[in-house]
Write a protein that holds these residues in place. Sequence first.
Motif, short mmCIF file in Angstrom:
data_model
loop_
_atom_site.label_atom_id
_atom_site.label_comp_id
_atom_site.label_asym_id
_atom_site.label_seq_id
_atom_site.Cartn_x
_atom_site.Cartn_y
_atom_site.Cartn_z
N VAL A 283 0.70 -1.18 0.05
CA VAL A 283 0.00 -0.09 0.06
C VAL A 283 1.11 1.23 -0.09
O VAL A 283 0.60 2.25 -0.84
N LEU A 325 -7.59 -3.04 -2.05
CA LEU A 325 -8.88 -2.63 -0.88
C LEU A 325 -9.48 -3.98 -0.76
O LEU A 325 -9.97 -4.33 0.46
N GLY A 328 -8.03 -5.85 2.26
CA GLY A 328 -8.31 -5.21 3.59
C GLY A 328 -9.63 -5.62 3.85
O GLY A 328 -9.92 -5.68 5.03
N MET A 347 -2.80 -2.18 9.16
CA MET A 347 -3.31 -1.87 8.11
C MET A 347 -4.07 -0.64 7.95
O MET A 347 -4.16 0.00 7.25
N TYR A 348 -4.75 -0.51 9.26
CA TYR A 348 -5.51 0.68 9.44
C TYR A 348 -4.67 2.01 9.29
O TYR A 348 -5.17 2.94 8.69
N THR A 351 -3.65 2.51 5.80
CA THR A 351 -4.84 2.92 4.86
C THR A 351 -5.10 4.36 5.37
O THR A 351 -5.42 5.18 4.27
N LEU A 355 -5.22 7.39 2.40
CA LEU A 355 -6.33 7.73 1.82
C LEU A 355 -6.22 9.41 1.25
O LEU A 355 -6.79 9.73 0.26
N ALA A 371 -12.15 2.71 -0.18
CA ALA A 371 -11.31 3.15 0.44
C ALA A 371 -11.60 3.28 1.82
O ALA A 371 -11.12 3.03 2.99
N LEU A 375 -11.36 1.52 5.62
CA LEU A 375 -10.71 2.20 6.72
C LEU A 375 -11.81 1.97 7.88
O LEU A 375 -11.25 1.59 8.90
#
Length: 652
Positions: A283, A325, A328, A347-348, A351, A355, A371, A375
């Motif tokens: 990412v 995505l 995720g 991961m959070y 992201t 964003l 996206a 999130l």
Amino acid sequence: MATTTTTSINTGGEDRVLATAQQIVKSLNTPKEVREDMLLIFSSFDNRLSNISNLINGEDSKAEDDRFDAAEKVILRCDSNSVEGSRRSLNCEESQVEFEYLLAVDEILKRMDELSVRSDTEIVDRAETAIQVAMSRLEDEFRHIMIRNTVPLDAERLYGSIRRTSLSFPVNDGEIVDDDFESFSEEDRSSTQRFHERGASIGDDVSVDLIDAKAVDELKEIADRMLRSGYEKECVQAYSSVRRDALDECLAILGIDKLSIEEVQKIEWNSLDEKMKKWIQAVKIVVRVIVSREKVLCDHIFHDADGIKEICFNETVKGCVMQLLNFGEAIAIGRRSPEKLFRILDMYDVTADALPDLEAMVTDEFVINEAKGVLFGLGEAATGTFVEFENAVQSETSKKPMQSGDIHPLTRYVMNYLKLIVEYSDTLNLLLESGEDDGFDALQNDNDNDNSKLSPVAHRLLLLISSLQSNLEAKSKLYEDNALQYIFLMNNFLYVVQKVKDSDLGEVLGDNWVRKRRGQIRQYATSYLRASWSKALSCLKDEGVGGSTSNTAKVALKERFKNFNTCFEEIYRVQTAWKVPDAQLREELRISISEKVIPAYRSFLGRFGNQVESGRHAGKYIKYTADDLESYLLDFFEGTPRVLHHMRRKST
């Protein structure tokens, strides 16, 4: 005769004037509209110039026809459907579009701009045919140039540019259960710990060429002709299809597989953990480097067509972004278990960081909304997983006591877990709901801070440690030996205190919390001495033996020494098998025992030893000197059971 001569002279003069004016207009090389204005001005000065417009326009028309014919010939010679083109098509396919070809397209486009509804239909048909042929070839060449000049992604260089901060944590596969804890011993870190990367970011100066720079201008020239010819759709499709495949290849190089949500949720934890790590790195690289450079490339090639370049860019990157995505989303809706928390938080975070960059580049609302949804889902998964961990700590009710009173795996697991949670405080404070009153009374006076002002993370950490301590107290009751209960509590509470002091947990809980826990450990030590040594020390009291030399008193003295020996040997046999891992605590316990037992034994031996030694078999009752006992205490709490009777030494 004179009249004829004059007319001839006039005619010759008129020709010269026309020729001179014509040469002047041509030499200025001005646009057609400007030339026509100049001719009107000339004719207003001299009626002999009234025919110059027809002469020059006639010549211009012929020149335009010649240029059109030449341009058409250049274009059609590479048309496989024409006679000449069929003979030369192979060479045209193998060579790049020449500058001459682009000029020919420009000439046809220019002529088409000048044609009107009343123009010769033959010319119109020929121009449209030429453009169709040209666009077919340019589209093919557009694709081939992009494919030939695509630069392979150097993943190793990009991975090397990611700045990392590694944090370690031993994780298991599934729920918190006692059997799993057994594998978390710190002595076996190499096989049980996984590393989590915090603060990993990619430098702002990192850049890559997606297409060889030498080919970009050529692509721009071709795109410009296709757009001017009305072939926007074909141009966009050609660009986006080739670049989509290239971006898919980039994901494959970064280790991102195309997996459905169902496939992701079936992957066992060790493999899934690796895929989550690769996703986090991907990412960062995809958004900060690849998509960003794709935006620059698209903007350059379609520089003068804002609407087209926006559509083209969105279509190009959509598949790549959506593939990321989808993974995720699969994680966000997957089964929640404590070992996943830190990967989900990573991961959070990545992201959330990506964003704003995506929103600045991608204008496709569907992609941006997806996206945002991922999130949100990852945030929900993180908080849900955190709650699962809290519940697991509270409800862990294993009935298998540690044989030697050692640190319980639950304690190791929870405290290592909490140390990492502190590292994620900023993120968790955003995700966790504050203002919860559960367990508030239990936290009163437990730390230096005003509990009402604690952050959400600090509040939950205090509750978790309180739950752990309650759980440990319950587990201590599994030991039948009261003394071992206190050894177990000392070992585990000290481990908790040390983890708090050696990490940022100390700032959350405060010095007062640490002092209270140390006081509690001292109380456990006192309780241990009472539970373990009271019986042995009762043998060294004067009641019933003091002040008498009768046989009855001597028998009582012998029994006292015998009972003390039995008690000490049993304690030695049992407690040498007990384990106190912390060297300082182990030494402090030995000193406490020595201060309690050795003076009492030395005093009792000094007062009554002579009465026993004067009789027969004195060595049977007085086996040890005070120094012997002192040396034997060094074997306590080493985790190695010993039997004292093999080392009996007779008092001298």
